[in-house]
Design a protein around this motif. Structure first.
Motif, PDB file in Angstrom:
ATOM      1  N   ARG A 151     -20.834 -62.294 -49.535  1.00 26.56           N
ATOM      2  CA  ARG A 151     -19.634 -63.088 -49.831  1.00 26.56           C
ATOM      3  C   ARG A 151     -19.838 -64.476 -50.711  1.00 26.56           C
ATOM      4  O   ARG A 151     -18.943 -64.452 -51.832  1.00 26.56           O
ATOM      5  N   ASP A 152     -20.831 -64.871 -50.706  1.00 29.60           N
ATOM      6  CA  ASP A 152     -21.292 -66.221 -51.750  1.00 29.60           C
ATOM      7  C   ASP A 152     -21.911 -65.654 -52.900  1.00 29.60           C
ATOM      8  O   ASP A 152     -22.267 -66.575 -53.712  1.00 29.60           O
ATOM      9  N   TRP A 153     -22.066 -64.374 -53.162  1.00 24.65           N
ATOM     10  CA  TRP A 153     -22.732 -64.034 -54.698  1.00 24.65           C
ATOM     11  C   TRP A 153     -21.819 -64.328 -55.635  1.00 24.65           C
ATOM     12  O   TRP A 153     -20.791 -64.570 -55.722  1.00 24.65           O
ATOM     13  N   GLN A 154     -22.598 -64.447 -56.787  1.00 22.21           N
ATOM     14  CA  GLN A 154     -21.844 -64.664 -58.160  1.00 22.21           C
ATOM     15  C   GLN A 154     -20.994 -63.627 -58.660  1.00 22.21           C
ATOM     16  O   GLN A 154     -21.075 -62.476 -58.642  1.00 22.21           O
ATOM     17  N   PRO A 155     -19.942 -64.198 -59.288  1.00 23.97           N
ATOM     18  CA  PRO A 155     -18.750 -63.464 -59.666  1.00 23.97           C
ATOM     19  C   PRO A 155     -19.293 -62.284 -60.736  1.00 23.97           C
ATOM     20  O   PRO A 155     -18.805 -61.117 -60.712  1.00 23.97           O
ATOM     21  N   GLU A 156     -20.320 -62.668 -61.423  1.00 24.58           N
ATOM     22  CA  GLU A 156     -21.103 -61.648 -62.543  1.00 24.58           C
ATOM     23  C   GLU A 156     -21.541 -60.548 -61.844  1.00 24.58           C
ATOM     24  O   GLU A 156     -21.643 -59.293 -62.135  1.00 24.58           O
ATOM     25  N   THR A 157     -22.284 -60.828 -60.501  1.00 18.81           N
ATOM     26  CA  THR A 157     -22.783 -59.624 -59.969  1.00 18.81           C
ATOM     27  C   THR A 157     -21.598 -58.582 -59.209  1.00 18.81           C
ATOM     28  O   THR A 157     -21.916 -57.713 -59.347  1.00 18.81           O
TER      29      THR A 157
END
Ligand code: ZN
Length: 408
Positions: A151-157
């Protein structure tokens, strides 16, 4: 602008059609400029399910032109079951085979308390029936991304994953899906899909910001391919050919990545020891399922890496039994055989293997990564996003020689 315009695409499509048969390329499919419906087989071979709705849906049955509003008691579920006369649903009997429930505009249907966007199709199968969710691909992807990524991963990922998952689902729909009444499983066999409950603001945004974008490869750039992805490549990806067979294409060939090692918890796993007798049992069971000679092997005596790919990732293992018979298994075959037996399982097949000093166990050591390692590596993608790379760059690194194109 990313990818190619619709006008350019149409021109490419015309060129493709004018060329007659497809050029000699691996199994890829042309991209058609239509919004795709993905048919998710949520449940298989069930006898009854509970259905609920936030507003009364429309019920239709194959061969019956009448479309009826199915009246639900407010905030309550009703049972749906197949019987000799057809369908028993909500206390009413309906004759016919395939039953479809189409949600009222702005409403959502639930099956067994889980909400899904799109229509629910109940298809007789064997003694029971299957439940298939016919859902627009972007609505489907919203329920996939947060299941596949932290859930806390980057928007680009998330955006890179959205394009990969869209491409994969569309490819399956246009290949395997053509000859059956559904396209994908809701789990690891395809992509993990949790419906409305799995959606997050981040997953919705990533899908919206990449709407219609897919990966293509090949002449005319009008072909999509199965854009596999996995958790952690361990530094070197695995070719799709080594895992799934079939011809190789550059986007799905092995290549060194390496950057997941900086942040991934899967780096450097092992040793994992499994008793020779237990491992032999698992290998025989796998051999039996796949009609391979391992089905009748004597007790496993020794095991070692037999070959590695061009970048050093384990490709196959050599196994020797107590009769001196030698078996060579693809690395992923060994992982499948081990993991089907329960714990302990192998996080990946990117490891070495040998006999323990006491001779009783086989030890898997020097392990790297998690999952099959084909295509996009989620942990590498996250590391690259943290470095400031955009999703286009992440995808270009993950699927060499692929291009972004607009499918709808
Ligand atoms: Zn990686």
């Amino acid at each position: 602008m990313i990818g190619i315009s619709r006008k350019t695409w149409l021109l490419l499509a015309l060129l493709f059609i004018a060329a007659g048969c497809p050029p000699e390329t691996p199994p890829t499919e042309s991209v058609a400029p239509t919004v795709q419906i993905i048919r998710v087989r949520l449940l298989s071979g069930v006898n009854q399910v509970s259905i609920s709705a936030t507003a009364n849906p429309i019920l239709s049955i194959t061969g019956d032109p009448q479309r009826r509003e199915l009246l639900f008691p407010k905030d309550q579920a009703v049972w749906a079951a197949r019987n000799a006369g057809g369908w028993w649903i909500g206390g009413q009997q309906f004759a016919g085979s395939v039953l479809t429930l189409t949600p009222a505009p702005g409403s959502v249907l639930s099956v067994n308390q889980a909400a899904y966007r799109g229509s629910l199709r109940l298809v007789p199968a064997g003694d029971g029936f299957d439940v298939v969710d016919d859902v627009q691909i972007d609505d489907y992807l919203q329920g996939v991304l947060a299941q596949e990524l932290y859930r806390d991963w980057q928007p680009e990922t998330y955006k890179a994953q959205a394009v990969a998952a869209r491409t994969y689902a569309m490819y399956i729909a246009r290949t395997e899906g053509v000859s059956r009444y559904w396209d994908v499983y809701p789990d690891e066999r395809s992509q993990v899909y949790g419906g409305v409950a799995a959606e997050t603001d981040k997953s919705r945004l990533a899908v919206a910001q990449t709407a219609g974008l897919v990966l293509t490869y090949g002449p005319g750039e009008g072909k999509i391919f199965p854009a596999y992805f996995s958790s952690d490549c361990g530094g070197i990806t695995q070719s799709a050919t080594d895992v799934f067979g079939g011809p190789s294409i550059p986007p799905l060939d092995a290549h060194p990545n390496g950057d997941c090692d900086r942040i991934s918890p899967h780096r450097g796993w092992g040793p994992i020891a499994i008793g020779k007798d237990e491992l032999t049992r698992r290998l025989r069971a796998w051999g039996l399922r796949h009609a391979r000679p391992e089905a009748t092997m004597a007790e496993l005596n020794a095991m070692a890496v037999a070959s590695v790919n061009s970048f050093g990732r384990t490709r196959s293992f050599q196994l020797t039994d107590s009769d001196g018979m030698i078996y060579v298994m693809a690395a992923e075959e060994v992982r499948a055989a081990v993991d089907a037996g329960g714990a302990p399982a192998l996080p990946s097949s990117f490891c070495k293997a040998g006999v323990s000093p006491d001779g009783q166990t086989i030890v898997f050591y020097d392990g790297h990564g998690s999952g099959h390692g084909v295509g996009l590596c989620q942990w590498c993608a996250q590391e690259w996003a943290l470095e400031g790379r955009g999703f286009e760059e992440i995808l270009a690194a993950s699927y060499p020689q692929s291009k972004l194109a607009r499918a709808y």
